[in-house]
Design a protein around this motif. Structure first.
Motif, mmCIF file in Angstrom:
data_model
loop_
_atom_site.group_PDB
_atom_site.id
_atom_site.type_symbol
_atom_site.label_atom_id
_atom_site.label_comp_id
_atom_site.label_asym_id
_atom_site.label_seq_id
_atom_site.Cartn_x
_atom_site.Cartn_y
_atom_site.Cartn_z
ATOM 1 N N CYS A 46 0.774 -1.099 0.033
ATOM 2 C CA CYS A 46 -0.050 0.028 -0.118
ATOM 3 C C CYS A 46 0.788 1.170 -0.016
ATOM 4 N N MET A 47 2.085 1.027 0.095
ATOM 5 C CA MET A 47 3.042 2.352 -0.078
ATOM 6 C C MET A 47 2.990 3.034 -1.061
ATOM 7 N N ASP A 48 2.919 4.293 -1.049
ATOM 8 C CA ASP A 48 2.843 5.256 -2.362
ATOM 9 C C ASP A 48 4.337 5.685 -2.560
ATOM 10 N N HIS A 49 4.959 4.746 -3.342
ATOM 11 C CA HIS A 49 6.270 4.713 -3.675
ATOM 12 C C HIS A 49 6.470 4.318 -5.378
ATOM 13 N N PRO A 50 7.222 4.743 -6.138
ATOM 14 C CA PRO A 50 7.267 4.402 -7.605
ATOM 15 C C PRO A 50 7.895 2.982 -7.520
ATOM 16 N N PHE A 51 8.978 2.637 -6.802
ATOM 17 C CA PHE A 51 9.536 1.361 -6.822
ATOM 18 C C PHE A 51 8.668 0.293 -6.506
ATOM 19 N N VAL A 52 8.000 0.567 -5.209
ATOM 20 C CA VAL A 52 6.919 -0.406 -4.545
ATOM 21 C C VAL A 52 5.862 -0.677 -5.445
ATOM 22 N N GLU A 53 5.277 0.285 -6.335
ATOM 23 C CA GLU A 53 4.405 0.132 -7.200
ATOM 24 C C GLU A 53 4.658 -0.719 -8.500
ATOM 25 N N THR A 54 5.908 -0.423 -8.943
ATOM 26 C CA THR A 54 6.557 -1.395 -10.055
ATOM 27 C C THR A 54 6.821 -2.725 -9.594
ATOM 28 N N PHE A 55 7.266 -2.924 -8.363
ATOM 29 C CA PHE A 55 7.629 -4.099 -7.711
ATOM 30 C C PHE A 55 6.544 -5.069 -7.830
ATOM 31 N N PHE A 56 5.317 -4.554 -7.068
ATOM 32 C CA PHE A 56 4.288 -5.231 -6.985
ATOM 33 C C PHE A 56 3.201 -5.314 -8.004
ATOM 34 N N ARG A 57 3.439 -4.654 -9.192
ATOM 35 C CA ARG A 57 2.573 -4.464 -10.275
ATOM 36 C C ARG A 57 2.242 -5.855 -10.996
ATOM 37 N N SER A 58 3.008 -6.862 -11.065
ATOM 38 C CA SER A 58 2.741 -8.151 -11.718
ATOM 39 C C SER A 58 1.883 -8.942 -10.861
ATOM 40 N N LEU A 59 2.177 -8.762 -9.517
ATOM 41 C CA LEU A 59 1.171 -9.551 -8.731
ATOM 42 C C LEU A 59 -0.430 -8.897 -8.755
ATOM 43 N N THR A 60 -0.427 -7.705 -8.678
ATOM 44 C CA THR A 60 -1.673 -6.880 -8.715
ATOM 45 C C THR A 60 -2.415 -7.263 -9.873
ATOM 46 N N ALA A 61 -1.658 -7.206 -11.075
ATOM 47 C CA ALA A 61 -2.247 -7.765 -12.345
ATOM 48 C C ALA A 61 -2.754 -9.323 -12.454
ATOM 49 N N ARG A 62 -2.202 -10.191 -11.544
ATOM 50 C CA ARG A 62 -2.529 -11.501 -11.853
ATOM 51 C C ARG A 62 -3.974 -11.564 -10.801
ATOM 52 N N GLU A 63 -3.729 -10.988 -9.662
ATOM 53 C CA GLU A 63 -4.850 -11.036 -8.870
ATOM 54 C C GLU A 63 -6.188 -10.421 -9.512
ATOM 55 N N GLN A 64 -6.030 -9.484 -10.416
ATOM 56 C CA GLN A 64 -7.041 -8.787 -11.128
ATOM 57 C C GLN A 64 -7.692 -9.385 -12.278
ATOM 58 N N PHE A 65 -6.672 -10.551 -12.784
ATOM 59 C CA PHE A 65 -7.060 -11.028 -14.086
ATOM 60 C C PHE A 65 -7.968 -12.306 -13.678
ATOM 61 N N VAL A 66 -9.051 -12.082 -14.663
ATOM 62 C CA VAL A 66 -10.098 -13.383 -14.362
ATOM 63 C C VAL A 66 -10.363 -14.000 -15.836
ATOM 64 N N THR A 67 -9.916 -15.217 -15.792
ATOM 65 C CA THR A 67 -9.974 -16.361 -17.146
ATOM 66 C C THR A 67 -11.488 -16.279 -17.832
ATOM 67 N N PRO A 68 -11.596 -15.731 -18.933
ATOM 68 C CA PRO A 68 -12.890 -15.837 -19.452
ATOM 69 C C PRO A 68 -13.299 -17.424 -19.969
ATOM 70 N N TRP A 69 -14.173 -18.153 -18.973
ATOM 71 C CA TRP A 69 -14.319 -19.330 -19.600
ATOM 72 C C TRP A 69 -15.387 -19.525 -20.435
ATOM 73 N N ARG A 70 -16.278 -18.722 -20.568
ATOM 74 C CA ARG A 70 -17.426 -18.841 -21.395
ATOM 75 C C ARG A 70 -16.973 -18.600 -22.987
#
Length: 259
Positions: free
Chosen positions: A235-259
């Motif tokens: 939750c830190m507001d820092h450019p490095f932290v945001e970049t570091f965890f970006r891939s994790l955030t993207a995976r958590e938000q990704f939902v596979t369209p099964w239909r």
């Protein structure tokens, strides 16, 4: 009356520079017993250098590094030697001696210690192999014959040879595929729990950090900016932290369209 617990690692006002380049500018860090601390930071921020300071392989230009409450220069030669035996270090690429087989790599710190019969060394080596889930027959392999995962485990067995209380890991999953990386993280977690180790590790692997760290230290802008749980650090507001965890955030938000 029980003695008060001493923090395995304490850094105060640590400053490091290489020529005109300032790498650390007042690092303060306290690691209590039993901690599982991850150090993250961008390239060139001095994460490995910080580990080397803790291990006594290099010295900062200013500030104090204390290991188990004492600096490296405190005490007699015997006391300093005993203090060094209380930690083990796993280097990024294992750093096994290429001319030694696995057995002799693990036996090396035991032979350096002196005072042990070769039968005692053999028992310790084989017990450390079992700890890191390597087979006894793999003791006779040369480093060039090992897979990346086996190199990491053999190097970890060597780091554990002297029954350390503190374990330092530099990029422990670097170069491993996801399956071997996950297996190595499970092994370190198991050893931490069963042996009561304090573990400090440098990583750029978000998955390993999530699976292993109880706390995360952010090294950026030449200082430790924060030490907290992974959830709080994210939750830190820092450019490095945001970049570091970006891939994790993207995976958590990704939902596979099964239909």
């Amino acid at each position: 009356m029980s003695l008060p617990l001493v923090n395995p690692v304490e850094l105060t006002g640590v400053k490091t520079r290489f020529g005109r380049q300032i790498v650390h500018d007042g690092i303060d860090l306290c690691v209590p017993p039993g901690d599982l601390l991850a150090i993250i930071g961008g390239s060139g921020e001095g994460k490995t250098t910080l580990l080397r300071h803790i291990a006594g392989l290099s010295a900062p230009n200013a500030g104090t590094v204390r290991l188990f409450g004492e600096t490296y220069n405190e005490g007699s030669y015997r006391e300093r030697r005993l203090r060094r035996q209380r930690f083990g270090m796993l280097f990024q690429h294992g750093a096994l001696f290429s001319a030694f087989n696995v057995y002799d790599n693990i036996a090396f710190p035991l032979r350096e210690l002196g005072g042990l019969h070769e039968d005692e060394i053999r028992d310790i080596v084989m017990s450390r192999l079992a700890l890191v889930e390597l087979e006894a027959q793999q003791a006779w392999l040369m480093p060039a014959e090992l897979s990346g995962g086996m190199v990491k485990r053999a190097a970890l067995a060597r780091a554990l040879a002297l029954e350390p209380e503190l374990l330092l890991l530099d990029e422990p999953t670097a170069g491993l595929d996801p399956e071997r990386s996950a297996g190595f993280v499970r092994l370190v977690r198991s050893l931490h729990d069963s042996l009561g180790l304090t573990v400090i590790f440098v990583t750029h692997d978000v998955d390993s950090l999530q699976a292993l760290a109880s706390r995360v230290a952010v090294l950026a802008d030449r200082r430790i900016l924060a030490i907290d749980s992974t959830e709080e650090i994210m939750c830190m507001d820092h450019p490095f932290v945001e970049t570091f965890f970006r891939s994790l955030t993207a995976r958590e938000q990704f939902v596979t369209p099964w239909r």
